[in-house]
Enzyme design. Structure first.
Site, short mmCIF file in Angstrom:
data_model
loop_
_atom_site.label_atom_id
_atom_site.label_comp_id
_atom_site.label_asym_id
_atom_site.label_seq_id
_atom_site.Cartn_x
_atom_site.Cartn_y
_atom_site.Cartn_z
N TYR A 268 3.39 9.22 -11.39
CA TYR A 268 2.44 8.55 -10.50
C TYR A 268 1.47 7.64 -11.28
O TYR A 268 1.41 6.44 -11.00
CB TYR A 268 1.71 9.58 -9.64
CG TYR A 268 0.72 8.96 -8.67
CD1 TYR A 268 1.15 8.19 -7.60
CD2 TYR A 268 -0.66 9.12 -8.84
CE1 TYR A 268 0.24 7.61 -6.71
CE2 TYR A 268 -1.56 8.55 -7.96
CZ TYR A 268 -1.12 7.79 -6.90
OH TYR A 268 -2.01 7.22 -6.03
N ASN B 54 0.80 -1.23 0.00
CA ASN B 54 0.00 0.00 0.00
C ASN B 54 0.83 1.28 0.00
O ASN B 54 0.35 2.33 -0.42
CB ASN B 54 -0.93 -0.04 1.23
CG ASN B 54 -1.61 1.29 1.45
OD1 ASN B 54 -2.55 1.64 0.74
ND2 ASN B 54 -1.13 2.06 2.42
P1 NAD Z 1 -0.62 8.68 2.75
O1 NAD Z 1 0.39 9.65 2.25
O2 NAD Z 1 -1.49 9.06 3.89
O3 NAD Z 1 0.08 7.28 3.07
C1 NAD Z 1 1.17 6.81 2.35
C2 NAD Z 1 1.85 5.75 3.16
O4 NAD Z 1 3.04 5.35 2.47
C3 NAD Z 1 2.26 6.27 4.54
O5 NAD Z 1 1.96 5.30 5.52
C4 NAD Z 1 3.77 6.44 4.41
O6 NAD Z 1 4.46 6.20 5.61
C5 NAD Z 1 4.13 5.38 3.39
N1 NAD Z 1 5.37 5.73 2.75
C6 NAD Z 1 5.66 6.87 2.08
N2 NAD Z 1 6.95 6.83 1.68
C7 NAD Z 1 7.46 5.66 2.11
C8 NAD Z 1 8.72 5.04 2.00
N3 NAD Z 1 9.74 5.60 1.35
N4 NAD Z 1 8.89 3.81 2.55
C9 NAD Z 1 7.88 3.21 3.19
N5 NAD Z 1 6.66 3.74 3.31
C10 NAD Z 1 6.45 4.95 2.79
O7 NAD Z 1 -1.49 8.36 1.50
P2 NAD Z 1 -2.72 7.38 1.23
O8 NAD Z 1 -3.68 8.18 0.48
O9 NAD Z 1 -3.17 6.64 2.43
O10 NAD Z 1 -2.01 6.39 0.20
C11 NAD Z 1 -1.96 5.00 0.34
C12 NAD Z 1 -2.00 4.37 -1.03
O11 NAD Z 1 -3.23 4.71 -1.65
C13 NAD Z 1 -0.89 4.86 -1.97
O12 NAD Z 1 -0.38 3.76 -2.71
C14 NAD Z 1 -1.63 5.82 -2.89
O13 NAD Z 1 -1.01 5.91 -4.16
C15 NAD Z 1 -2.99 5.15 -2.97
N6 NAD Z 1 -4.12 6.01 -3.39
C16 NAD Z 1 -4.52 7.07 -2.62
C17 NAD Z 1 -5.60 7.83 -3.05
C18 NAD Z 1 -6.11 9.01 -2.25
O14 NAD Z 1 -6.94 9.79 -2.78
N7 NAD Z 1 -5.73 9.18 -1.01
C19 NAD Z 1 -6.25 7.53 -4.25
C20 NAD Z 1 -5.81 6.44 -5.00
C21 NAD Z 1 -4.74 5.68 -4.55
#
Ligand code: NAD
Length: 245
Positions: free
Chosen positions: A153, A88
């Site tokens: 991305y 994730n």
């Molecule tokens: P977020 O930024 O709140 O969480 C991202 C997570 O990734 C965090 O826990 C962070 O610690 C971890 N992370 C970042 N860099 C890291 C690294 N170098 N090593 C290890 N861990 C790392 O964002 P989110 O929205 O919860 O995103 C989670 C997933 O959902 C991602 O893959 C994102 O692409 C995807 N996503 C999010 C959305 C949205 O609208 N929020 C939409 C589609 C997909």
């Protein structure tokens, strides 16, 4: 739905990953949350104290195969198995093509794609020995539509779908299912920090009339990890309110 299954969730310290961790714990799983820093892992564990016997934290560099292998084996040693991996962790960027540096492009690729490969390989080795397992990836709605800036991305999320479909076919014979969830705009810290009128404008363009909650997305991860999805592999499940941009 997940009683006695052990799951590793990367990026499990906040946002969608933390919501998945909470749902998995509610459903009876043992959970290891993987974060990038010990402090953020500790903070997340603090909020999960009621489950303290079934949750642990790890923080390997997700692009370092030896560190990932060691961390996953420590989870198996503590909880007895590794049944579910949720890839994730992810980073986004909105940089325009003209401003992108190769270094920034690689940084997005490394976490969003290379780490998914490295973590999947380490988990699959353990799961193959067990005879079963589930690998789930967080994709995105941009894996279908692209986005108008920050091209790395969406490129990575198209790649995540490719890994999902390919590994589903390659690992089925080992009893390992591989699926992805593609969230739309989801109310994590980044979206919650937007002005209310911006969120209202985004919501108005979504047929279901609102942005997604992390719990909406987490429910899909519960289903796909569970035995209720035992004939589901190679799919990318959209959880986006039918959003199209
Ligand atoms: P977020 O930024 O709140 O969480 C991202 C997570 O990734 C965090 O826990 C962070 O610690 C971890 N992370 C970042 N860099 C890291 C690294 N170098 N090593 C290890 N861990 C790392 O964002 P989110 O929205 O919860 O995103 C989670 C997933 O959902 C991602 O893959 C994102 O692409 C995807 N996503 C999010 C959305 C949205 O609208 N929020 C939409 C589609 C997909």
């Amino acid at each position: 739905m997940l009683k006695n299954k052990t799951a590793v969730i990367t990026g499990g310290t906040r946002g969608i990953g933390l919501a998945i961790a909470k749902k998995y714990l509610e459903q009876g799983a043992f959970v290891a949350i993987a974060g990038s820093k010990q402090e953020t892992v500790e903070k997340a564990l603090d909020g999960l104290k009621e489950y303290k016997n079934r949750v642990m934290g790890i923080c390997p560099d997700l692009c370092d195969p030896a560190a990932v292998e060691k961390a996953f084996l420590s989870v198996k040693e503590k909880f007895g198995s590794l049944d579910v991996l949720v890839n994730n962790a992810g980073v986004s960027s909105a940089t325009k093509l003209y401003d992108y540096t190769p270094e920034e492009f690689s940084k997005v690729l490394d976490l969003n794609v290379k780490a998914v490969f490295i973590c999947s390989q380490a988990a699959a080795r353990i799961m193959r020995e067990q005879g079963c397992g589930v690998i789930l990836n967080t994709s995105s709605m941009v894996s279908e539509y692209g986005q108008p800036s920050g091209c790395a991305y969406p490129a990575t999320k198209f790649a995540v779908n490719g890994l999902t479909k390919s590994l589903a076919r390659e690992l089925a014979k080992d009893g390992i299912r591989v699926n992805a969830v593609a969230p739309g705009v989801t109310k994590t810290d980044m979206v919650a920090a937007l002005p209310a009128d911006t969120v209202a404008r985004i919501s108005a363009g979504i047929p279901l009339g609102r942005v997604g909650e992390p719990d909406d997305v987490a429910e899909a991860f519960v289903y796909l990890a569970s035995d209720k999805a035992s004939y589901v592999t190679g799919t990318v499940l959209k959880v986006d309110g039918a959003a199209m941009t």
